[in-house]
Design an enzyme around this catalytic site. Structure first.
Site, PDB file in Angstrom:
ATOM      1  CD  GLN A 196    -119.940 -33.460   8.737  1.00 37.81           C
ATOM      2  OE1 GLN A 196    -119.802 -34.339   9.629  1.00 37.81           O
ATOM      3  NE2 GLN A 196    -118.969 -32.711   8.604  1.00 37.81           N
ATOM      4  CB  SER A 221    -121.522 -26.015   2.151  1.00 37.87           C
ATOM      5  OG  SER A 221    -123.014 -25.889   2.627  1.00 37.87           O
ATOM      6  CB  THR A 225    -116.378 -32.278   0.863  1.00 35.58           C
ATOM      7  OG1 THR A 225    -117.081 -32.912   1.508  1.00 35.58           O
ATOM      8  CG2 THR A 225    -115.840 -32.751  -0.491  1.00 35.58           C
ATOM      9  N   GLY A 261    -123.787 -29.364   1.161  1.00 33.62           N
ATOM     10  CA  GLY A 261    -124.464 -29.603   2.643  1.00 33.62           C
ATOM     11  C   GLY A 261    -125.630 -28.353   2.816  1.00 33.62           C
ATOM     12  CD  GLU A 262    -124.632 -24.024   5.528  1.00 37.57           C
ATOM     13  OE1 GLU A 262    -124.283 -22.911   4.941  1.00 37.57           O
ATOM     14  OE2 GLU A 262    -124.170 -23.793   6.909  1.00 37.57           O
TER      15      GLU A 262
END
Lengths: 334, 160
Positions: free
Chosen positions: A48, A88, A91, A291-292
Site C-alpha cells: 500500500q 485504514s 498513515t 484505504g478501505e
C-alpha cells in the site's frame, strides 16, 4: 424484455483506525554516522506504500530529502509496537508516531549543529536539502552529514527520537451508549450508471464517478492508485465477490484467490476520481486513511442504480443475475 | 532422484544447471539461476505473475518444466534494461504509475512486450486482450493499460 439503464448515488463517511482496547503505534528514528535517517516500525508495507509515506513524513519533519530516509518495517520481534496496518490506520497512526520521533531526533540534530556553529539551537533552520542554516544568516551553515559525524565521533550524542501515537479507548456512556469510535473520518460519494438485462439479470457497469475527501493527499499519485483500484474493488464487492456456495460449509470450497472471482482488465468501466483535500486536525500533515473507505460507496451506488433500472431492491451481496431475476419474478407476481 | 542437465539462454547469457526432474521453469529460474523477476502467484497457471518469454512466445513458467527448455532463449523482465537504461515499456510503467504493490508487474510487462513485439500499435481492446491472463489484485488495470498504450506511442515515435 429489454436492457434497462439506471443511475444510483451513495455517500459514506468512514473512520480512520479502530477503537477496541486503545489504538497505539510507536516509532523510532535515528541517524546513521553519515546523516541518513532510519525509521524503525513494526507496521507492515504489504504494497500500500507505507514505506514511501513514512519516508516522506520523516524527511519533511527532520528537514532532509526523502532519499536520505530508510524505513525498516514489519519485524514485530525487534521493532516498536504497532497494532497493525488495517482499518485504514497505517498513515494516520504510524505517521503521527514518526512525526513525534523525528521531531525529537531533529532537536538533537539542531543541538549538535548549534555547538558546531556556536549559536543557539533555536536560531537554526533546515533547508530541506541536507543543510542546517542560521536563520537570517544562511552563509553560516553546516551539512547534516557533518553534524552526524560530529554527533557520533566528537560530541557523543545520539541523534535519535522516540515516537508514539495513541487513540485511547473510548467507553460508551452507560445511559445513552454514545461513544467516540474514531477521531478522524474520510468521506466519499459515488454515482454509478448501469445497464441491467431484465431477461438474463446481468448487470453491466457503464461509468463510476467518485469524489473522495481524504484529508491531505501526502503522495497524490499513490492516493490516485489506491482510489482507482479501490473504486473497482467496490464494484467487485457489489457484483461478483462471494464465498458462496460453500460458506459456511467449507468442505468443497475454494482454497485460494483463483477460486474467488474478481474483475479483470476486460471488465473495467469508465472510472472518474476526484480528490478533495480537507486536512484532518489530528492526522500527520493532515492525512486521513483512504484505504478501505475507497471501496465502499460503489456498493450502495450500484444497488441503487439497479433499483433505478429495473425497480427491484437487492439487499444481499453480491448482486448476481440470479438474485435480480428472482426479485423481478417476485415483483411480477405482486 | 537423478538430476537432469538443462541448458538455455537467459536474457542473452548461457545458463547450465542440474535440476531435479519435474522442476518447473519458475523454480529453476528463481532458486537455481537466481532470477527472481518471475513471481510465483498461483503456481497453477491462472494469475500470470510468472510469465516469461520463451523463443518469442509468452509462456507461464509455473506450468513449464525446466527440462523442456533445453536450447531455448528465455527472456525475463530483469533482462529488459540495457546497461541500466530502461526500455520504453518499463519507463512507461514508471511514468504512468502502473504499479501499486508491484507483484504482478513483471508478468504484465512480459505480456505487454510480446503484444508490442507482434503488434506495435495496438488498440485498447488488443491491450486488454493481451493482459487478460494476468491478474492484478490491487485492481490497477487502468494505469497498466495506459502504460502499454504509452509505450506503443513511444516506440512508434522512435521508429518514425
Amino acid at each position: 424484455m429489454a436492457i434497462r439503464r439506471g443511475r444510483g448515488v451513495a455517500a459514506i463517511n468512514y473512520p480512520t483506525g479502530m477503537n477496541l482496547g486503545g489504538d497505539p503505534t510507536q516509532a523510532l528514528v535515528h541517524s546513521t554516522p553519515t546523516g541518513n535517517f532510519m525509521v524503525t516500525l513494526s507496521s507492515v508495507d504489504l504494497g500500500q506504500g507505507m514505506k514511501q509515506i513514512m519516508a516522506q513524513i520523516c524527511a519533511e519533519t527532520i528537514g532532509v530529502p526523502t532519499d536520505r530516509v530508510v524505513v525498516d518495517t514489519a519485524d514485530t520481534d525487534t521493532g516498536p509496537h504497532c497494532m497493525g496496518t488495517f482499518a485504514s490506520r497505517g498513515t494516520h497512526r504510524a505517521g503521527n508516531a514518526v512525526i513525534q520521533a523525528a521531531k525529537e531526533a531533529r532537536q538533537v540534530m539542531l543541538e549538535v549543529a548549534a555547538e558546531e556553529l556556536e549559536v543557539n539551537a533555536s536560531d537554526l533552520e533546515t533547508d530541506g536539502q541536507g543543510n542546517i542554516l542560521v536563520k537570517g544568516a544562511p552563509q553560516k551553515s553546516i551539512s547534516i552529514f557533518d553534524v552526524a559525524l560530529s554527533a557520533h565521533f566528537k560530541r557523543g550524542r545520539s541523534i535519535s527520537g522516540r515516537g508514539m501515537f495513541l487513540i485511547p479507548r473510548s467507553y460508551p456512556e452507560k445511559e445513552t451508549g454514545a461513544m467516540k469510535p474514531s477521531t478522524c473520518y474520510a468521506h466519499a460519494c459515488t454515482v454509478a450508471e448501469v445497464e441491467v438485462d431484465d431477461e438474463t439479470g446481468e448487470v453491466t457497469v457503464l461509468t463510476v464517478k467518485n469524489v473522495f475527501e481524504i484529508g491531505r493527499a501526502l503522495n497524490p499519485k499513490m492516493v490516485e492508485q489506491q482510489l482507482v483500484g479501490g473504486s473497482w474493488m467496490g464494484i467487485s464487492h457489489a457484483l461478483y465477490e462471494t464465498t458462496e456456495p460453500y460458506y459456511p460449509n467449507r468442505d468443497h470450497g475454494g482454497t485460494d484467490f483463483n477460486q474467488y472471482l474478481m474483475p479483470g482488465p476486460g471488465d473495467l468501466a469508465e472510472t472518474e476520481i476526484i480528490v478533495l483535500e480537507r486536512p484532518s486536525a489530528d492526522g500527520p500533515y493532515g492525512a486521513k486513511g483512504p484505504g478501505e473507505m475507497c471501496a465502499n460507496p460503489q456498493i450502495p451506488a450500484v444497488a441503487n442504480a439497479v433499483f433505478d433500472a429495473v425497480g427491484v431492491r437487492i439487499d444481499t451481496l453480491p448482486i448476481t443475475p440470479e438474485r435480480i431475476l428472482r426479485a423481478l419474478k417476485a415483483q411480477a407476481a405482486n | 532422484m537423478a538430476k537432469v542437465p538443462v541448458q538455455f539462454t537467459l536474457n542473452g547469457s548461457e545458463k547450465a544447471e542440474f535440476i531435479d526432474s519435474g522442476t518447473t521453469l519458475l523454480n529453476a529460474l528463481r532458486d537455481k539461476v537466481g532470477d527472481t523477476s518471475p513471481k510465483g502467484g498461483c503456481h497453477q497457471g491462472t494469475c500470470g505473475a510468472c510469465s516469461v518469454i520463451i523463443d518469442g512466445e509468452l509462456r507461464l513458467s509455473c506450468l513449464t518444466l525446466a527440462e523442456t527448455c533445453n536450447g531455448t532463449a528465455i527472456t525475463t523482465t530483469s533482462g529488459l534494461a540495457e546497461g541500466g537504461v530502461l526500455q520504453p515499456l518499463q519507463r512507461a510503467f514508471l511514468d504512468t504509475f502502473a504499479t501499486q504493490c508491484g507483484f504482478c508487474t513483471p508478468g504484465m510487462i512480459m505480456a505487454a512486450k510480446v503484444l508490442l513485439d507482434h503488434t506495435p500499435n495496438p488498440s485498447r481492446d488488443e491491450v486488454v486482450e493481451a493482459l487478460s491472463g494476468n491478474i492484478c489484485r490491487c485492481t490497477g488495470y487502468e494505469p497498466i493499460i495506459q502504460a502499454v498504450l504509452t509505450a506503443a506511442r513511444a516506440n512508434s515515435q522512435n521508429a518514425a
